[in-house]
Scaffold this motif. Structure first.
Motif, PDB file in Angstrom:
ATOM      1  N   UNK A 738     -50.603 -42.719 -45.530  1.00  0.00           N
ATOM      2  CA  UNK A 738     -51.118 -42.936 -46.880  1.00  0.00           C
ATOM      3  C   UNK A 738     -50.664 -41.841 -47.834  1.00  0.00           C
ATOM      4  N   UNK A 739     -50.140 -40.741 -47.296  1.00  0.00           N
ATOM      5  CA  UNK A 739     -49.652 -39.646 -48.130  1.00  0.00           C
ATOM      6  C   UNK A 739     -48.164 -39.783 -48.450  1.00  0.00           C
ATOM      7  N   UNK A 740     -47.451 -40.559 -47.658  1.00  0.00           N
ATOM      8  CA  UNK A 740     -46.005 -40.690 -47.768  1.00  0.00           C
ATOM      9  C   UNK A 740     -45.395 -40.649 -46.383  1.00  0.00           C
ATOM     10  N   UNK A 741     -44.097 -40.938 -46.259  1.00  0.00           N
ATOM     11  CA  UNK A 741     -43.465 -40.952 -44.935  1.00  0.00           C
ATOM     12  C   UNK A 741     -43.357 -39.555 -44.337  1.00  0.00           C
ATOM     13  N   UNK A 742     -43.505 -39.501 -43.015  1.00  0.00           N
ATOM     14  CA  UNK A 742     -43.541 -38.234 -42.272  1.00  0.00           C
ATOM     15  C   UNK A 742     -42.485 -38.249 -41.178  1.00  0.00           C
ATOM     16  N   UNK A 743     -41.790 -37.116 -41.029  1.00  0.00           N
ATOM     17  CA  UNK A 743     -40.889 -36.877 -39.894  1.00  0.00           C
ATOM     18  C   UNK A 743     -41.520 -35.817 -38.998  1.00  0.00           C
ATOM     19  N   UNK A 744     -41.536 -36.080 -37.709  1.00  0.00           N
ATOM     20  CA  UNK A 744     -42.101 -35.132 -36.750  1.00  0.00           C
ATOM     21  C   UNK A 744     -41.261 -35.184 -35.479  1.00  0.00           C
ATOM     22  N   UNK A 745     -40.807 -34.024 -35.005  1.00  0.00           N
ATOM     23  CA  UNK A 745     -40.054 -33.948 -33.748  1.00  0.00           C
ATOM     24  C   UNK A 745     -40.572 -32.756 -32.963  1.00  0.00           C
ATOM     25  N   UNK A 746     -40.557 -32.855 -31.636  1.00  0.00           N
ATOM     26  CA  UNK A 746     -41.082 -31.756 -30.825  1.00  0.00           C
ATOM     27  C   UNK A 746     -40.504 -31.806 -29.424  1.00  0.00           C
ATOM     28  N   UNK A 747     -40.482 -30.614 -28.804  1.00  0.00           N
ATOM     29  CA  UNK A 747     -39.882 -30.448 -27.478  1.00  0.00           C
ATOM     30  C   UNK A 747     -40.333 -29.106 -26.917  1.00  0.00           C
ATOM     31  N   UNK A 748     -40.405 -29.004 -25.604  1.00  0.00           N
ATOM     32  CA  UNK A 748     -40.690 -27.725 -24.962  1.00  0.00           C
ATOM     33  C   UNK A 748     -39.414 -26.898 -24.852  1.00  0.00           C
ATOM     34  N   UNK A 749     -39.558 -25.584 -25.018  1.00  0.00           N
ATOM     35  CA  UNK A 749     -38.453 -24.644 -24.864  1.00  0.00           C
ATOM     36  C   UNK A 749     -38.906 -23.503 -23.950  1.00  0.00           C
ATOM     37  N   UNK A 750     -37.965 -22.660 -23.589  1.00  0.00           N
ATOM     38  CA  UNK A 750     -38.272 -21.421 -22.855  1.00  0.00           C
ATOM     39  C   UNK A 750     -39.077 -21.714 -21.592  1.00  0.00           C
ATOM     40  N   UNK A 751     -38.516 -22.580 -20.753  1.00  0.00           N
ATOM     41  CA  UNK A 751     -39.179 -22.925 -19.483  1.00  0.00           C
ATOM     42  C   UNK A 751     -40.577 -23.495 -19.682  1.00  0.00           C
ATOM     43  N   UNK A 752     -40.741 -24.206 -20.762  1.00  0.00           N
ATOM     44  CA  UNK A 752     -42.013 -24.876 -21.002  1.00  0.00           C
ATOM     45  C   UNK A 752     -43.079 -24.011 -21.641  1.00  0.00           C
ATOM     46  N   UNK A 753     -42.759 -22.828 -22.041  1.00  0.00           N
ATOM     47  CA  UNK A 753     -43.765 -21.920 -22.607  1.00  0.00           C
ATOM     48  C   UNK A 753     -43.860 -22.009 -24.127  1.00  0.00           C
ATOM     49  N   UNK A 754     -42.838 -22.596 -24.765  1.00  0.00           N
ATOM     50  CA  UNK A 754     -42.816 -22.677 -26.227  1.00  0.00           C
ATOM     51  C   UNK A 754     -42.761 -24.143 -26.647  1.00  0.00           C
ATOM     52  N   UNK A 755     -43.628 -24.495 -27.589  1.00  0.00           N
ATOM     53  CA  UNK A 755     -43.590 -25.820 -28.190  1.00  0.00           C
ATOM     54  C   UNK A 755     -42.834 -25.706 -29.508  1.00  0.00           C
ATOM     55  N   UNK A 756     -41.683 -26.358 -29.568  1.00  0.00           N
ATOM     56  CA  UNK A 756     -40.837 -26.306 -30.758  1.00  0.00           C
ATOM     57  C   UNK A 756     -41.054 -27.581 -31.569  1.00  0.00           C
ATOM     58  N   UNK A 757     -41.485 -27.414 -32.826  1.00  0.00           N
ATOM     59  CA  UNK A 757     -41.859 -28.544 -33.676  1.00  0.00           C
ATOM     60  C   UNK A 757     -41.090 -28.470 -34.988  1.00  0.00           C
ATOM     61  N   UNK A 758     -40.550 -29.592 -35.417  1.00  0.00           N
ATOM     62  CA  UNK A 758     -40.045 -29.709 -36.780  1.00  0.00           C
ATOM     63  C   UNK A 758     -40.854 -30.798 -37.475  1.00  0.00           C
ATOM     64  N   UNK A 759     -41.174 -30.527 -38.744  1.00  0.00           N
ATOM     65  CA  UNK A 759     -42.093 -31.413 -39.462  1.00  0.00           C
ATOM     66  C   UNK A 759     -41.708 -31.435 -40.927  1.00  0.00           C
ATOM     67  N   UNK A 760     -41.753 -32.650 -41.500  1.00  0.00           N
ATOM     68  CA  UNK A 760     -41.491 -32.783 -42.924  1.00  0.00           C
ATOM     69  C   UNK A 760     -42.251 -33.985 -43.463  1.00  0.00           C
ATOM     70  N   UNK A 761     -42.833 -33.834 -44.633  1.00  0.00           N
ATOM     71  CA  UNK A 761     -43.493 -34.934 -45.306  1.00  0.00           C
ATOM     72  C   UNK A 761     -42.910 -35.150 -46.686  1.00  0.00           C
ATOM     73  N   UNK A 762     -42.622 -36.393 -47.005  1.00  0.00           N
ATOM     74  CA  UNK A 762     -42.142 -36.741 -48.343  1.00  0.00           C
ATOM     75  C   UNK A 762     -43.344 -37.279 -49.107  1.00  0.00           C
ATOM     76  N   UNK A 763     -44.074 -36.351 -49.744  1.00  0.00           N
ATOM     77  CA  UNK A 763     -45.398 -36.686 -50.242  1.00  0.00           C
ATOM     78  C   UNK A 763     -45.361 -37.479 -51.552  1.00  0.00           C
ATOM     79  N   UNK A 764     -46.091 -38.564 -51.576  1.00  0.00           N
ATOM     80  CA  UNK A 764     -46.457 -39.206 -52.837  1.00  0.00           C
ATOM     81  C   UNK A 764     -47.788 -38.654 -53.317  1.00  0.00           C
ATOM     82  N   UNK A 765     -48.603 -38.301 -52.338  1.00  0.00           N
ATOM     83  CA  UNK A 765     -49.939 -37.746 -52.598  1.00  0.00           C
ATOM     84  C   UNK A 765     -50.186 -36.759 -51.459  1.00  0.00           C
ATOM     85  N   UNK A 766     -50.003 -35.488 -51.714  1.00  0.00           N
ATOM     86  CA  UNK A 766     -50.052 -34.499 -50.639  1.00  0.00           C
ATOM     87  C   UNK A 766     -51.453 -34.405 -50.032  1.00  0.00           C
ATOM     88  N   UNK A 767     -51.552 -34.316 -48.702  1.00  0.00           N
ATOM     89  CA  UNK A 767     -52.863 -34.110 -48.075  1.00  0.00           C
ATOM     90  C   UNK A 767     -53.414 -32.744 -48.446  1.00  0.00           C
TER      91      UNK A 767
END
Length: 800
Positions: A738-767
């Motif tokens: 309802x805020x606009x389209x969202x991109x979200x990607x994630x993966x474990x790094x460093x032998x599973x100890x780090x959660x790597x996340x990329x996130x972007x929102x193209x807001x029409x109405x920012x949360x």
């Protein structure tokens, strides 16, 4: 003999144990891999093969049988339905494939029988060909018989095509099914020199039923083709071609092959009990192509389509299906079954729709073959729980337009109601059994379509109808000439029982629609937003008070641990439907989804507990049909899994275990694991988008949640562990919120100890607030979001 008896007893015990409603161990987080064997294989599956918005669809049974029935659902409780298809009644065909080992015709069967009583047990070997953009459905045919195997395997592949591979505009476009029957495998040590398939060509003669013990019953006395067919031949380059021609010169089928033969045989002269005997050399890749018009076609038009050929027609279909809207999303996880399910559910939801050939109106349908008419409540689940979230906004808008075009033409199904210009129901030509829920479901779907798309034209086209829909609810609540609780919607039909009542099912869906409409009106600054927000608030207050009072009169029950709980009703007045399957499916758990109760309310906890551990659990027979006292098995309904709203209770509570169990149970037990066709009842009616829609909606909320709290976006709150791995990056792109389209990607790094996340929102109405959740189950020590490092706390605040 004793040994055989023991084997049978052990296998029966194993079956009952497999079917029992055993919970998943708390330490075992569900995934598809763990869930795929929770239920016995689904039987009697059928799957639609067609094109978006064409009025006809081919139906493929689990065993490769092709049913081309242009007008399969001709009546409802209101009388004839879809009369604009009446001219095509009786013009269909059924192709039933049977391996032959000596070239003889299959033995005639003189009585009706269930397909599942045959050696295959009602379970097929089917899959989609993922190499093509077009939906190409394959059925595998090991050429076995009672005494052994020929050592040859055939493969049947089918897809739908219309000339030119163009989108459907009028609903009058010819529809064809292309079939390629090819030699897939030949045993190198011992194989027959030929593979012979006998293809019976008759009229549709398989019955369907929600009762699994009756579903897919074959009626041989109705099987013979209704008209005389003759075979003629022609040569097209290297291809030897044959046609089956009707008395008026129209063509029923064309066969094309470079090697082997295809001969028409009749069981007895004049019987019209026809078989096409296909005899192929047992050489890998050898094939015959069949072209089947849905309606027997003009000879020149069918010849033009046949001359195009299978491969060229498939290339056109690939191009047709490869076109996606610019707003379409990507939903790519490490679980291939999830990815396939999402893709195929989107296709099936679009195929299960039509264009009226008389008016050009487009419409969603509830299902294919059995339910190719309109129950708006489950049909709209495909829009507001699936297609809109994945960016198919224009398709949704086009198929919802019929409701506003016919707004006010249908009388609500209750004695206290009259025609109202704001009522949204099924148009009369598509109506089956009207429920008052339909108004709320359509109002919610329209509002969500505008909210999630942000499209100004969609908003402009639908806003007036949405406001009129709110007016209907306001006016309906003022009616006092009825026997129900005043200030709440008067009694009306809520289910296929046809009994008018003040059901929570009616109230929940209509409140949901009003609440969504208010959100939209508030978002666009509409002058009536305050008025209808106050209306929704009063609606809720009156209902909640009446519902608590009604519940206080209900009996209690005690679970095995000695905890006493209240039986929660399904309505505000009248006789309860205790013991009926709708006591779960149309029961109080939907109130959490609607926003009328929170999942932590004691009444909602008592309601969910009743279906998990109440007295009916001890009465449940896992071998029985759906029409017994309903319970939850692996968190889905034993009647209609698409109404397992307990899953959304678990979502709101953050009850990860029960939530994921329900999600994966829908994937493994409510959708065919082979074709992703959705069931109304397990082993019963098929080709419904609704169960897959509920599953996807829950999956989306597990990772991108714009519903939990107003003006907040929550990420990864209930993400499955199976989607957070080191060797695969989960990608969710262009997901509508309802805020606009969202991109979200994630993966474990460093032998599973780090959660790597990329996130972007193209807001029409920012949360106002964005929260990234780090479930403890992931056991990471560090989180990196868009390159910025964070400690692995359970909730990380992100900047909008």
């Amino acid at each position: 003999m004793i040994l055989n008896f023991l084997r049978l007893a052990l296998s029966s015990a194993a079956l009952i144990a497999l079917l029992a409603a055993s919970p998943v161990a708390a330490t075992d987080e569900p995934s598809f891999e763990s869930a795929k064997n929770w239920f016995p294989p689904l039987r009697n599956v059928w799957t639609p093969v067609g094109l978006k918005n064409h009025p006809f669809r081919f139906t493929l049974l689990y065993n490769g049988t092709v049913v081309a029935e242009p007008h399969p659902f001709r009546g409802s409780m209101h009388g004839p339905t879809k009369q604009y298809l009446d001219p095509f009644a009786g013009q269909g065909v059924q192709l039933t494939l049977t391996p032959s080992f000596d070239g003889a015709l299959p033995a005639a069967i003189g009585h009706s029988y269930q397909l599942s009583s045959r050696p295959d047990g009602g379970v097929g070997m089917q899959s989609w060909n993922d190499a093509h953009a077009a939906p190409v459905l394959a059925t595998r045919w090991p050429m076995n018989h009672r005494s052994g195997s020929t050592g040859v395997v055939l493969r049947e592949e089918v897809f739908a095509h219309t000339p030119g591979g163009k989108p459907i505009k009028t609903g009058k476009e010819p529809l064809y099914l292309w079939m390629r029957l090819s030699v897939e495998h030949v045993d190198p040590l011992l194989a027959a020199p030929n593979a012979i398939m006998m293809i019976h060509i008759g009229q549709p003669h398989v019955g369907r039923s929600m009762w699994h013990e009756e579903n897919l019953t074959v009626y041989p006395d109705q099987a013979n083709y209704p008209r005389v067919l003759t075979r003629d031949t022609y040569q097209n380059g290297p291809l030897s071609c044959c046609r089956l021609v009707e008395p008026d010169g129209r063509v029923r089928l064309v066969g094309m092959l470079a090697a082997g033969s295809a001969m028409l045989e009749e069981r007895t002269a004049g019987s019209r009990d026809y078989f096409l005997k296909v005899d192929l050399p047992a050489v890998k890749g050898t094939h015959i192509d069949l072209l089947i018009p849905m309606i027997p076609g003009d000879a020149d038009a069918v010849r033009q389509e046949a001359d195009l050929g299978y491969d060229a027609a498939l290339a056109e279909s690939d191009a047709y299906w490869a076109e996606r809207p610019a707003t379409a999303a990507v939903f790519d996880t490490p679980e291939p079954q999830v990815n396939r399910a999402v893709r195929r559910m989107v296709e099936i939801a679009q195929v299960v729709s039509e264009t009226n050939p008389e008016t050009g109106e487009k419409a969603l349908l509830t299902g294919n073959w059995n339910y190719d008419t309109l129950w708006p409540t489950p049909a709209c689940m495909a829009t507001h729980m699936l297609l809109d979230h994945l960016g198919y906004h224009q398709f949704v808008a086009e198929n919802l337009a019929i409701f506003r075009n016919h707004q006010g033409t249908t009388k609500p199904p209750g004695a206290a109601y009259t025609l109202h210009p704001g009522y949204l129901g099924a148009p009369k030509q598509l109506s089956s059994i009207d429920w008052l829920t339909d108004h709320g479901a359509v109002l919610h779907a329209m509002s969500q379509n505008a909210l999630l798309s942000g499209d100004e034209k969609i908003l402009h086209d639908s806003l007036e109808a949405i406001v009129k829909g709110c007016e209907f609810l306001r006016d309906a609540r003022t009616k006092i000439k009825h026997d129900g609780v005043p200030g709440v919607l008067p009694p009306a039909v809520s289910t296929d029982t046809g009994v008018p009542t003040q059901a929570v099912w009616n109230i929940a869906w209509n409140y949901k629609g009003l609440d969504s409409a208010v959100r939209l009106l508030r978002r666009v600054g509409h002058p009536l937003a305050d008025e209808y927000e106050a209306e929704a608030r009063e609606f809720k207050d009156v209902f909640v008070k009446a519902f608590r009072e009604r519940t206080a009169t209900m009996p209690t029950w005690t679970n095995d641990a000695g905890v006493e709980r209240r039986l929660v009703p399904t309505g505000l007045s009248g006789e309860e439907i205790l013991g009926h399957p709708f006591f779960l499916d149309a029961g109080p758990m939907v109130l959490v989804y609607a926003g009328l109760f929170t999942a932590d309310d004691p009444l909602m906890k008592d309601s969910v507990a009743y279906y998990r551990e109440g007295p009916d659990v001890k009465l449940y027979d896992p071998r029985g049909n759906m029409h017994q006292r309903p319970i939850l098995t692996h968190e889905i309904s034993t009647c209609e899994p698409c109404y397992s709203f307990n899953i959304l209770c678990s979502w709101q509570l953050g009850d990860r275990q029960h939530f994921l169990e329900g999600v994966y149970a829908l994937l493994s037990g409510a959708l065919s694991q082979q074709t992703f066709s959705g069931c109304e009842h397990r082993h019963g009616i098929w080709s419904l988008p609704a169960p897959g829609a509920l599953m996807f909606y829950a999956m989306k909320l597990s990772v991108i949640d714009d519903v939990l709290h107003p003006d907040e976006l929550h990420l990864l709150r209930l993400v499955p562990k199976a989607w957070v791995v080191s060797d695969y990056r989960t990608r969710l792109e262009n997901i509508a919120t309802q805020f606009g389209p969202v991109d979200l990607a994630f993966q474990l790094r460093d032998d599973g100890k780090t959660l790597d996340v990329s996130f972007h929102g193209d807001w029409r109405h920012a949360p106002q607030r964005i929260v990234l959740h780090v479930p403890p189950e992931l056991a990471v020590s560090k989180v990196v979001v868009n390159g910025q490092e964070h400690a692995a706390v359970e909730a990380i605040e992100l900047t909008p």
